[in-house]
Design an enzyme around this catalytic site. Structure first.
Site, PDB file in Angstrom:
ATOM      1  N   HIS A  69     -14.791  27.239  -6.778  1.00 49.28           N
ATOM      2  CA  HIS A  69     -13.724  26.876  -7.026  1.00 49.28           C
ATOM      3  C   HIS A  69     -13.355  28.483  -6.898  1.00 49.28           C
ATOM      4  O   HIS A  69     -12.506  29.003  -6.837  1.00 49.28           O
ATOM      5  CB  HIS A  69     -13.296  25.868  -7.835  1.00 49.28           C
ATOM      6  CG  HIS A  69     -11.533  25.780  -8.604  1.00 49.28           C
ATOM      7  ND1 HIS A  69     -11.019  25.914  -7.870  1.00 49.28           N
ATOM      8  CD2 HIS A  69     -11.359  26.032  -9.923  1.00 49.28           C
ATOM      9  CE1 HIS A  69      -9.934  26.304  -8.458  1.00 49.28           C
ATOM     10  NE2 HIS A  69     -10.074  26.025 -10.091  1.00 49.28           N
ATOM     11  N   HIS A 113      -7.109  20.037  -7.853  1.00 46.88           N
ATOM     12  CA  HIS A 113      -7.214  20.444  -8.926  1.00 46.88           C
ATOM     13  C   HIS A 113      -6.015  19.331 -10.037  1.00 46.88           C
ATOM     14  O   HIS A 113      -5.385  20.229 -10.317  1.00 46.88           O
ATOM     15  CB  HIS A 113      -7.388  21.853  -9.116  1.00 46.88           C
ATOM     16  CG  HIS A 113      -8.328  22.613  -8.959  1.00 46.88           C
ATOM     17  ND1 HIS A 113      -9.363  22.555  -9.483  1.00 46.88           N
ATOM     18  CD2 HIS A 113      -8.686  22.592  -7.240  1.00 46.88           C
ATOM     19  CE1 HIS A 113     -10.309  23.078  -9.132  1.00 46.88           C
ATOM     20  NE2 HIS A 113     -10.310  23.137  -7.126  1.00 46.88           N
ATOM     21  N   TRP A 166       0.982  -1.540   0.346  1.00 43.65           N
ATOM     22  CA  TRP A 166      -0.021   0.072   0.100  1.00 43.65           C
ATOM     23  C   TRP A 166       0.661   1.117   0.426  1.00 43.65           C
ATOM     24  O   TRP A 166       1.955   1.341   0.397  1.00 43.65           O
ATOM     25  CB  TRP A 166      -1.410   0.026   1.181  1.00 43.65           C
ATOM     26  CG  TRP A 166      -0.453  -0.066   2.232  1.00 43.65           C
ATOM     27  CD1 TRP A 166       0.903  -0.495   2.459  1.00 43.65           C
ATOM     28  CD2 TRP A 166      -1.394  -0.087   3.548  1.00 43.65           C
ATOM     29  NE1 TRP A 166       0.830  -0.692   4.224  1.00 43.65           N
ATOM     30  CE2 TRP A 166      -0.846  -0.831   5.187  1.00 43.65           C
ATOM     31  CE3 TRP A 166      -2.953   0.468   4.012  1.00 43.65           C
ATOM     32  CZ2 TRP A 166      -0.929  -0.185   6.036  1.00 43.65           C
ATOM     33  CZ3 TRP A 166      -3.047   0.405   5.573  1.00 43.65           C
ATOM     34  CH2 TRP A 166      -2.308  -0.107   6.459  1.00 43.65           C
TER      35      TRP A 166
END
Ligand code: MN
Length: 265
Positions: free
Chosen positions: A86, A76, A68
């Site tokens: 935004h 963004h 992992w």
């Protein structure tokens, strides 16, 4: 829906079509990778983080049976979704963040406007209202509540070619102010999507208003998708876009997997 079909019939039919290839899924997503460019802001502004992937373990002393990673990125970064909050024009709208927005925009039809040739000739190509009207003359009027996706060919680019950065900023295509205002106000679109880094063109700081796609879309509570790829596999109309951003607390956007359902061959 035909009178003799229930919603349940329609969903069963869709499941059947998906299993037989009558409807296929197309991936419109770039791989989230440390090598993929992110937007670069002028140095006086804050910067968005690129993707960072740090291994926790891979069947080793840190975790003998498991693999992992920890990851970090800006909201963004990579193929991503823009919520109304935004932009300053959308900051006071209700349900304007990715965790509070309604679910219905996450599955919606798309119109695809192919600007590939013009963008190949001019990286600063702007989609105009005239070009949209010419598209409509051929393919029919753009319906309210649909995505309009600008196909530019940028989805196949990588690295410096994709970012289009020069000394005076990025040179990438996008809509002009009149075109995006027309789509938002006269056509009532759900949102606008691009293959480039941003719903606006690279030189959009010089347009009026600056960053017109962000200004008009988010001021009207609409959405943005950018850094899409694979738009060439979509019909001009008839695809359904599945785009569900991560449920980030008060998030302004998020990387996401964007899938299109398209009629099979
Ligand atoms: Mn964005």
């Amino acid at each position: 829906m035909p009178d003799n079909q229930t919603p349940s019939d329609v969903l069963s039919a869709l499941a059947g079509l998906l299993s037989t290839g009558g409807v296929s899924l197309v991936d419109l997503t770039r791989t989230l990778s440390p090598d993929d460019p992110t937007i670069v802001m002028p140095p006086e502004f804050g910067q968005s983080w690129p993707v960072r992937i740090e291994r926790i373990s891979r069947y080793d002393g840190k975790g003998p049976a498991w693999y992992w990673n920890n990851i970090s990125f800006g909201e963004h970064t990579g193929t991503h979704f823009d919520a109304p909050v935004h932009w300053v024009t959308g900051r006071d709208l209700p349900c304007n963040t990715v965790d509070t927005m309604p679910l219905s925009p996450m599955l919606a039809p798309a119109c695809v406007i192919d600007c590939t040739d013009a963008c190949a000739r001019d990286p600063d190509h702007l989609l105009t209202r005239e070009a949209i009207l010419a598209w409509e003359a051929q393919h029919g009027r753009i319906d309210p509540g649909c995505w309009v996706l600008m196909r530019s060919g940028w989805g196949r680019k990588t690295g410096a070619d994709y970012a289009g950065l020069r000394a005076d900023g990025a040179h990438t295509p996008g809509p002009d102010a009149d075109a995006i205002r027309f789509l938002v106000e006269d056509r009532g679109i759900l949102g606008f999507g691009t293959e480039t880094i941003g719903t606006d063109c690279g030189q959009a700081a010089h347009l009026s208003p600056p960053f017109p796609a962000h200004h008009y879309l988010h001021g009207a509570g609409r959405y943005g998708l950018q850094c899409l790829t694979g738009l060439e596999a979509l019909p001009e109309r008839g695809a359904l876009i599945f785009a569900a951003p991560l449920k980030i607390l008060a998030g302004s956007g998020s990387p996401l997997r964007v899938l299109a359902l398209v009629p099979g061959a």
